[in-house]
Design an enzyme around this catalytic site. Sequence first.
Site, PDB file in Angstrom:
ATOM      1  N   PRO A  56       0.844  -1.204   0.000  1.00 56.49           N
ATOM      2  CA  PRO A  56       0.000   0.000   0.000  1.00 56.49           C
ATOM      3  C   PRO A  56       0.876   1.249   0.000  1.00 56.49           C
ATOM      4  O   PRO A  56       1.612   1.500   0.957  1.00 56.49           O
ATOM      5  CB  PRO A  56      -0.792  -0.125   1.305  1.00 56.49           C
ATOM      6  CG  PRO A  56       0.085  -0.939   2.199  1.00 56.49           C
ATOM      7  CD  PRO A  56       0.861  -1.872   1.313  1.00 56.49           C
ATOM      8  N   ASP A 245       6.111   3.131   1.232  1.00 60.97           N
ATOM      9  CA  ASP A 245       5.283   2.121   1.884  1.00 60.97           C
ATOM     10  C   ASP A 245       4.577   2.784   3.058  1.00 60.97           C
ATOM     11  O   ASP A 245       5.205   3.119   4.065  1.00 60.97           O
ATOM     12  CB  ASP A 245       6.165   0.962   2.359  1.00 60.97           C
ATOM     13  CG  ASP A 245       5.361  -0.206   2.894  1.00 60.97           C
ATOM     14  OD1 ASP A 245       4.206   0.000   3.304  1.00 60.97           O
ATOM     15  OD2 ASP A 245       5.897  -1.336   2.919  1.00 60.97           O
ATOM     16  N   HIS A 246       3.263   2.971   2.921  1.00 64.42           N
ATOM     17  CA  HIS A 246       2.513   3.734   3.923  1.00 64.42           C
ATOM     18  C   HIS A 246       2.321   2.961   5.222  1.00 64.42           C
ATOM     19  O   HIS A 246       1.786   3.510   6.205  1.00 64.42           O
ATOM     20  CB  HIS A 246       1.151   4.135   3.346  1.00 64.42           C
ATOM     21  CG  HIS A 246       0.651   5.447   3.862  1.00 64.42           C
ATOM     22  ND1 HIS A 246       1.105   6.020   5.042  1.00 64.42           N
ATOM     23  CD2 HIS A 246      -0.270   6.317   3.369  1.00 64.42           C
ATOM     24  CE1 HIS A 246       0.478   7.169   5.244  1.00 64.42           C
ATOM     25  NE2 HIS A 246      -0.361   7.371   4.241  1.00 64.42           N
ATOM     26  N   ARG A 247       2.741   1.717   5.265  1.00 68.25           N
ATOM     27  CA  ARG A 247       2.643   0.960   6.512  1.00 68.25           C
ATOM     28  C   ARG A 247       3.730   1.364   7.496  1.00 68.25           C
ATOM     29  O   ARG A 247       3.550   1.221   8.714  1.00 68.25           O
ATOM     30  CB  ARG A 247       2.733  -0.539   6.216  1.00 68.25           C
ATOM     31  CG  ARG A 247       1.560  -1.082   5.412  1.00 68.25           C
ATOM     32  CD  ARG A 247       1.799  -2.499   4.949  1.00 68.25           C
ATOM     33  NE  ARG A 247       2.933  -2.605   4.036  1.00 68.25           N
ATOM     34  CZ  ARG A 247       3.265  -3.710   3.366  1.00 68.25           C
ATOM     35  NH1 ARG A 247       2.516  -4.804   3.502  1.00 68.25           N
ATOM     36  NH2 ARG A 247       4.296  -3.728   2.549  1.00 68.25           N
ATOM     37  N   ILE A 249       5.971   4.340   6.697  1.00 73.05           N
ATOM     38  CA  ILE A 249       6.358   5.736   6.458  1.00 73.05           C
ATOM     39  C   ILE A 249       5.091   6.566   6.345  1.00 73.05           C
ATOM     40  O   ILE A 249       4.143   6.177   5.657  1.00 73.05           O
ATOM     41  CB  ILE A 249       7.201   5.869   5.170  1.00 73.05           C
ATOM     42  CG1 ILE A 249       8.485   5.048   5.281  1.00 73.05           C
ATOM     43  CG2 ILE A 249       7.532   7.335   4.885  1.00 73.05           C
ATOM     44  CD1 ILE A 249       9.262   4.957   3.983  1.00 73.05           C
TER      45      ILE A 249
END
Length: 331
Positions: A56, A245-247, A249
Amino acid sequence: GAGGKVTKEDVLAAADGKGDGAAAAPRAPAPAGEAKPLRGPAAMLAKAMNESRSVPTATSFRTVAVDTLDAKRKALNGVLKDRGMKVSFTHLVAWAIVQAAKEWPVMVGTYQERDGKPYATEAGPVNLGIAVDVERKDGSRSLMVPAIKAAERLDFSDFHSYYEELINKTRENKLSADDFQGTNISLTNPGGVGTVASVPRLMAGQSAIIATGSIAYPPEWAHATPDRIKSLGVSKVMTMTSTYDHRVIQGAESGSFLRRIEQLLQGEDGFYEGVARDLGIDESLVTSAHPASASAPPLGAPAAAPSAVAPEPSEELLQAVQAATSLVKAH
């Protein structure tokens, strides 16, 4: 036609009395091109792109002026040309990424799952992947992304040598599996073919990918004359994106990371002096190199002397001054 679509042939047949009210037989679809299996790097890339769909991501954009970058690069290359060496925009952007990652180590931390539970790995070395577009003799293209390992431990001279070694190995098809291992952040340069901005795919196992767009004047100034551009101090610009990676960062971290890259490319904290020092170049040569701009004179330049003859004020200005004076007196 196929799916009951009324075609030109159906209409013509009806006009000739040949339709008889019966539905025309569906036409067979045009044959597709021959399917060929993907092999080698192309197959590996396809696999990596499929795996990237599990990550994601979000993307930050930042457009930066590049006049300072251009001026400093020219100053460096003015000395390096005698050594048969050259520093490109991409070399300097890549180096700025490495330096910014030291201050924002979250940008090289990666996501993992262990026993179904999410983990964020501690920031490790900066293993910077360099995306290289390879065009083969038959006209086909492939994308290779070898990595500069532990880039944060290198000085710029060693970084430049490592970078060029990877490029040469890529062009000569001499890369090994080890050259691709451990990459946690990448740089791609679609601007080389004129792309203004890009949101590239982030490969699984990496934290972020930075893309640099083309270096050009803003579109509204593309057709202005050089004299006009100089008189107004218009700079060429480049749009950078950080797809992350929004998980692990967050947007503020990605945005701050891009801001730090911009600050370095604008010459803050002795960025270019450090590059010159690592290359054995007199630092003063880059310190004194500034973009030529009529609206932004070089730092340290003496202020322009006042004109000996002041211009005559316009009639409109005189009337405005008189009106303002009268108003002040009235109050």
